[in-house]
Structure formats: C-alpha cells, structure tokens
Design an enzyme around this catalytic site. Structure first.
Site, PDB file in Angstrom:
ATOM      1  N   THR A  83       2.542  -0.982  -6.213  1.00 21.54           N
ATOM      2  CA  THR A  83       2.255  -0.405  -4.888  1.00 21.54           C
ATOM      3  C   THR A  83       2.168   1.122  -4.887  1.00 21.54           C
ATOM      4  O   THR A  83       1.689   1.700  -3.915  1.00 21.54           O
ATOM      5  CB  THR A  83       3.390  -0.770  -3.913  1.00 21.54           C
ATOM      6  OG1 THR A  83       4.620  -0.236  -4.445  1.00 21.54           O
ATOM      7  CG2 THR A  83       3.521  -2.276  -3.728  1.00 21.54           C
ATOM      8  N   HIS A 105      -1.849  20.826   2.040  1.00 16.84           N
ATOM      9  CA  HIS A 105      -0.756  21.128   2.970  1.00 16.84           C
ATOM     10  C   HIS A 105       0.625  21.021   2.340  1.00 16.84           C
ATOM     11  O   HIS A 105       1.521  21.784   2.692  1.00 16.84           O
ATOM     12  CB  HIS A 105      -0.812  20.194   4.185  1.00 16.84           C
ATOM     13  CG  HIS A 105      -2.019  20.421   5.050  1.00 16.84           C
ATOM     14  ND1 HIS A 105      -2.131  19.908   6.321  1.00 16.84           N
ATOM     15  CD2 HIS A 105      -3.173  21.102   4.835  1.00 16.84           C
ATOM     16  CE1 HIS A 105      -3.296  20.260   6.850  1.00 16.84           C
ATOM     17  NE2 HIS A 105      -3.954  20.978   5.959  1.00 16.84           N
ATOM     18  N   HIS A 114       1.594  26.614   5.465  1.00 19.69           N
ATOM     19  CA  HIS A 114       2.007  25.452   4.665  1.00 19.69           C
ATOM     20  C   HIS A 114       3.054  25.848   3.625  1.00 19.69           C
ATOM     21  O   HIS A 114       3.918  25.043   3.288  1.00 19.69           O
ATOM     22  CB  HIS A 114       0.791  24.798   4.011  1.00 19.69           C
ATOM     23  CG  HIS A 114      -0.240  24.361   5.003  1.00 19.69           C
ATOM     24  ND1 HIS A 114       0.021  23.425   5.969  1.00 19.69           N
ATOM     25  CD2 HIS A 114      -1.514  24.782   5.214  1.00 19.69           C
ATOM     26  CE1 HIS A 114      -1.059  23.255   6.723  1.00 19.69           C
ATOM     27  NE2 HIS A 114      -2.002  24.075   6.289  1.00 19.69           N
ATOM     28  N   CYS A 132       2.114   2.047 -10.217  1.00 14.46           N
ATOM     29  CA  CYS A 132       2.850   0.777 -10.302  1.00 14.46           C
ATOM     30  C   CYS A 132       2.110  -0.215  -9.414  1.00 14.46           C
ATOM     31  O   CYS A 132       0.931  -0.011  -9.110  1.00 14.46           O
ATOM     32  CB  CYS A 132       4.324   0.953  -9.935  1.00 14.46           C
ATOM     33  SG  CYS A 132       4.665   1.468  -8.242  1.00 14.46           S
ATOM     34  N   ASP A 179       4.181   1.320 -14.776  1.00 13.93           N
ATOM     35  CA  ASP A 179       4.920   0.142 -15.239  1.00 13.93           C
ATOM     36  C   ASP A 179       3.885  -0.924 -15.606  1.00 13.93           C
ATOM     37  O   ASP A 179       2.666  -0.645 -15.625  1.00 13.93           O
ATOM     38  CB  ASP A 179       5.959  -0.315 -14.203  1.00 13.93           C
ATOM     39  CG  ASP A 179       5.345  -0.909 -12.942  1.00 13.93           C
ATOM     40  OD1 ASP A 179       4.091  -0.932 -12.819  1.00 13.93           O
ATOM     41  OD2 ASP A 179       6.108  -1.349 -12.063  1.00 13.93           O
TER      42      ASP A 179
HETATM   43  C1  RB5 Z   1       6.608  -4.722 -10.073  1.00 20.34           C
HETATM   44  O1  RB5 Z   1       6.544  -6.093  -9.818  1.00 20.34           O
HETATM   45  C2  RB5 Z   1       6.543  -3.953  -8.771  1.00 20.34           C
HETATM   46  O2  RB5 Z   1       7.708  -4.168  -8.036  1.00 20.34           O
HETATM   47  C3  RB5 Z   1       6.352  -2.475  -9.045  1.00 20.34           C
HETATM   48  O3  RB5 Z   1       5.219  -2.285  -9.808  1.00 20.34           O
HETATM   49  C4  RB5 Z   1       6.163  -1.579  -7.829  1.00 20.34           C
HETATM   50  O4  RB5 Z   1       5.212  -2.099  -6.972  1.00 20.34           O
HETATM   51  C5  RB5 Z   1       7.373  -1.147  -7.143  1.00 20.34           C
HETATM   52  O5  RB5 Z   1       7.326  -0.318  -6.211  1.00 20.34           O
END
Ligand code: RB5
Length: 152
Positions: free
Chosen positions: A67, A98, A133, A65, A8
């Site tokens: 996180t 695994h 596994h 993204c 994203d």
């Molecule tokens: C975008 O602001 C953020 O929410 C997205 O990139 C991600 O971290 C969501 O899990």
C-alpha cells in the site's frame, strides 16, 4: 540526485520498474533490498532507506510495499525524513513544492505501473518552493526535535 530505494515482497516488481526510470533520468540508485519474493518486514527496508536519507548518503528515498502506508509510517519515524505515500500526480508535485518531501512511498497493490511512473515523474519535475512553505517545514522539524527531547 542520489536515490536510496527499498521495498518488501509486495513491492518488488514496481520497485524495479521505478529504479529503471530513475536511472533513465540520470539519477543514481542504491538498492537497499529486498531482493527476492520471500515474505519480509517492510519496516526493515523503510528504516534502511530513511536512515540513508537522514544521514545524507542519499538525497531522496523511494519505498514500495503493498500500500505504501506501512513504509511511510516507518520512514517518518526517522528524524529529518518527510515521507509521503502517493497515488496521484497532483499530490506528488505538491508534496515536493510545499512539504519538501524527501521519501516517496508507493503501493504496488494500489497503483498500476503507468500511474506510478507518472507520479515519479511529477515528483522529479517539481522542487521545493521555500518561502512560507519553509516556515511550515521548520515547524515540523521543531516538532520532531521537541518530541525526541520529551522521550529523553
Ligand atoms: C504485506 O502483505 C503488506 O502488509 C505490506 O506490503 C504493506 O502494504 C504494509 O503497509
């Protein structure tokens, strides 16, 4: 290997860095977007990459993204996908060995480019060990099948 990749707006820069490393290491890269900084919804790109892996158009997927978490939650809804969000090299190696993980998720706001490249290298250098596994992964596949039957 054939990699489908996606991100994203929060993962755009790290995706480009990792795509370059994949190509340097001889892998083919199909970039399913996003292509620019405009705000967008990570689930759309997770779905595109996860379906490419699930349908065999790609061997593995890479999603970035902010996180890595939203990407992994969404990608894991697609049958046959085992997405792992990673922030260390031990887990990167272990999840290939695994779990036979097939989609690597990273957070550009969590890991720097240097660590992300090390994580990608650890992932690429490891392979599924099978044996006990395989039995465990088979149980995940069976769980997925029974969950989809219970929705019918
Ligand atoms: C975008 O602001 C953020 O929410 C997205 O990139 C991600 O971290 C969501 O899990």
């Amino acid at each position: 290997m054939r990699f489908a990749i996606g991100c994203d707006h929060a993962g755009l820069s790290l995706k480009a860095t990792l795509a370059e490393r994949l190509q340097q290491r001889g892998h083919t890269v199909q970039d399913l977007g996003t292509d620019g900084p405009a705000s967008c919804d990570y689930a759309d790109f997770a779905e595109a990459v996860a379906r490419a892996v699930s349908q065999g158009q790609a061997d593995q997927g890479l999603l970035v993204c902010g996180t890595g978490i939203g990407m992994s939650i969404a990608a894991n809804k697609v049958p046959g996908v085992r997405a792992a969000v990673l922030s260390d090299t031990f887990s990167a190696r272990s999840t290939r060995q695994h779990n036979d993980a097939n989609v690597l998720c990273l957070g550009e706001r969590v890991v720097g480019a240097g660590l992300a490249l090390d994580i990608l290298d650890a992932w690429l250098d490891a392979s599924f060990e099978g044996g006990r596994h395989q039995r465990r992964v088979d149980k995940i596949t069976a769980l997925e099948a029974s969950a989809s039957r219970s929705h019918e």
